[in-house]
Each structure stands twice: as structure tokens, then as C-alpha cells.
Design a protein around this motif. Structure first.
Motif, short mmCIF file in Angstrom:
data_model
loop_
_atom_site.label_atom_id
_atom_site.label_comp_id
_atom_site.label_asym_id
_atom_site.label_seq_id
_atom_site.Cartn_x
_atom_site.Cartn_y
_atom_site.Cartn_z
N ILE A 176 1.02 -3.48 5.42
CA ILE A 176 -0.08 -4.44 5.50
C ILE A 176 0.50 -5.85 5.43
N ILE A 177 0.15 -6.66 6.40
CA ILE A 177 0.67 -8.02 6.52
C ILE A 177 -0.34 -9.00 5.93
N ASN A 178 0.14 -9.90 5.09
CA ASN A 178 -0.69 -10.95 4.54
C ASN A 178 -0.97 -11.97 5.64
N PRO A 179 -2.23 -12.19 6.01
CA PRO A 179 -2.53 -13.10 7.11
C PRO A 179 -2.20 -14.56 6.81
N PHE A 180 -2.03 -14.90 5.54
CA PHE A 180 -1.72 -16.28 5.17
C PHE A 180 -0.23 -16.57 5.26
N THR A 181 0.61 -15.56 5.03
CA THR A 181 2.05 -15.77 5.02
C THR A 181 2.76 -15.14 6.22
N GLY A 182 2.11 -14.14 6.85
CA GLY A 182 2.73 -13.44 7.96
C GLY A 182 3.80 -12.44 7.53
N THR A 183 3.87 -12.18 6.23
CA THR A 183 4.86 -11.24 5.70
C THR A 183 4.15 -10.05 5.04
N PRO A 184 4.86 -8.93 4.85
CA PRO A 184 4.24 -7.79 4.17
C PRO A 184 3.79 -8.18 2.76
N ILE A 185 2.67 -7.61 2.32
CA ILE A 185 2.19 -7.94 0.98
C ILE A 185 3.17 -7.43 -0.07
N GLN A 186 3.31 -8.20 -1.12
CA GLN A 186 4.16 -7.84 -2.25
C GLN A 186 3.49 -8.32 -3.53
N ASN A 187 2.22 -7.97 -3.69
CA ASN A 187 1.44 -8.47 -4.82
C ASN A 187 1.20 -7.43 -5.90
N GLY A 188 1.78 -6.25 -5.77
CA GLY A 188 1.60 -5.22 -6.78
C GLY A 188 0.47 -4.25 -6.47
N ASN A 189 -0.32 -4.53 -5.45
CA ASN A 189 -1.37 -3.59 -5.07
C ASN A 189 -0.75 -2.39 -4.37
N LEU A 190 -1.02 -1.20 -4.87
CA LEU A 190 -0.48 0.01 -4.28
C LEU A 190 -1.48 0.72 -3.37
N SER A 191 -2.76 0.64 -3.74
CA SER A 191 -3.77 1.38 -2.99
C SER A 191 -5.14 0.77 -3.27
N ALA A 192 -6.01 0.80 -2.27
CA ALA A 192 -7.40 0.36 -2.44
C ALA A 192 -8.29 1.28 -1.63
N THR A 193 -9.35 1.73 -2.24
CA THR A 193 -10.31 2.62 -1.58
C THR A 193 -11.71 2.09 -1.81
N CYS A 194 -12.52 2.04 -0.76
CA CYS A 194 -13.90 1.60 -0.86
C CYS A 194 -14.83 2.73 -0.45
N ILE A 195 -15.93 2.87 -1.18
CA ILE A 195 -16.97 3.85 -0.86
C ILE A 195 -18.29 3.09 -0.87
N TYR A 196 -19.09 3.28 0.15
CA TYR A 196 -20.37 2.58 0.22
C TYR A 196 -21.33 3.37 1.08
N PRO A 197 -22.58 3.51 0.68
CA PRO A 197 -23.55 4.25 1.50
C PRO A 197 -24.12 3.38 2.62
N PHE A 198 -23.52 3.45 3.78
CA PHE A 198 -23.98 2.66 4.93
C PHE A 198 -25.08 3.43 5.66
N ASN A 199 -26.27 3.46 5.11
CA ASN A 199 -27.38 4.19 5.70
C ASN A 199 -27.83 3.59 7.03
N TYR A 200 -27.60 2.30 7.21
CA TYR A 200 -28.07 1.62 8.41
C TYR A 200 -27.03 1.58 9.52
N LEU A 201 -25.83 2.09 9.29
CA LEU A 201 -24.80 2.12 10.30
C LEU A 201 -24.44 3.56 10.64
N ASP A 202 -23.99 3.79 11.88
CA ASP A 202 -23.51 5.13 12.19
C ASP A 202 -22.17 5.37 11.50
N ASP A 203 -21.76 6.62 11.41
CA ASP A 203 -20.55 6.99 10.67
C ASP A 203 -19.30 6.28 11.17
N GLU A 204 -19.18 6.11 12.48
CA GLU A 204 -17.98 5.47 13.03
C GLU A 204 -17.86 4.03 12.56
#
Length: 93
Positions: free
Chosen positions: A5-33
């Protein structure tokens, strides 16, 4: 070792200590894709942010999220509504 994952502000790979991020949200108004694509984008955005910005983003978007951080030992941060789905010693957002 670098992240894909490239940091859009620096143009370099992220090195901030974040290993993983997962989001879950019920998008009832959007199709699955569209929901899957949007959640993937949100997860990637969380990977680039520092923890305080990530917490605010999660609250603003009303997301359910899980973030694993490397800060000495691995820390796991999650939203309260995800608490019922996981076990362990985690820090709530």
C-alpha cells in the motif's frame, strides 16, 4: 520488507505500524459488488492513516472496523459493535 500500500502523500510504501484493517458495514442500499469495493477502499484508507485519524474516519462513516497495529507487541483495535464477534484482549475504538 515493504507493504504493497502506497501512501498517496509521500509516494512510498506505508511504514506507520498498521498491519491490517478490516471494515464491515451493512450497505443495504448498494449492490454487493459496490459494497465490497467501497469497503476495500475504506480499509486501504485506514491503513494509510494514523490511529487517531482512523478512529475519527470510522466514527464519521459509522463503520464496524478492526485494525491490527505493530507497536512493540501487536495491538488490536476494534469498534464496540465488533466486540460481540471476536474474543481476546483488544482495545476498543
Amino acid at each position: 520488507r515493504y507493504c504493497h500500500i502506497i501512501n498517496p502523500f509521500t509516494g512510498t510504501p506505508i511504514q506507520n505500524g498498521n498491519l491490517s484493517a478490516t471494515c464491515i458495514y451493512p450497505f443495504n442500499y448498494l449492490d454487493d459488488e459496490k459494497a465490497g469495493s467501497l469497503l476495500d477502499a475504506y480499509s486501504t484508507a485506514l491503513m494509510v492513516m494514523n490511529l487517531e485519524d482512523a478512529k475519527q474516519f470510522i466514527k464519521d462513516k459509522k463503520l464496524t472496523a478492526y485494525i491490527a497495529l505493530k507497536d512493540g507487541d501487536i495491538n488490536k483495535v476494534y469498534t464496540n459493535d465488533l466486540n460481540a464477534r471476536i474474543m481476546g484482549d483488544y482495545q476498543k475504538i
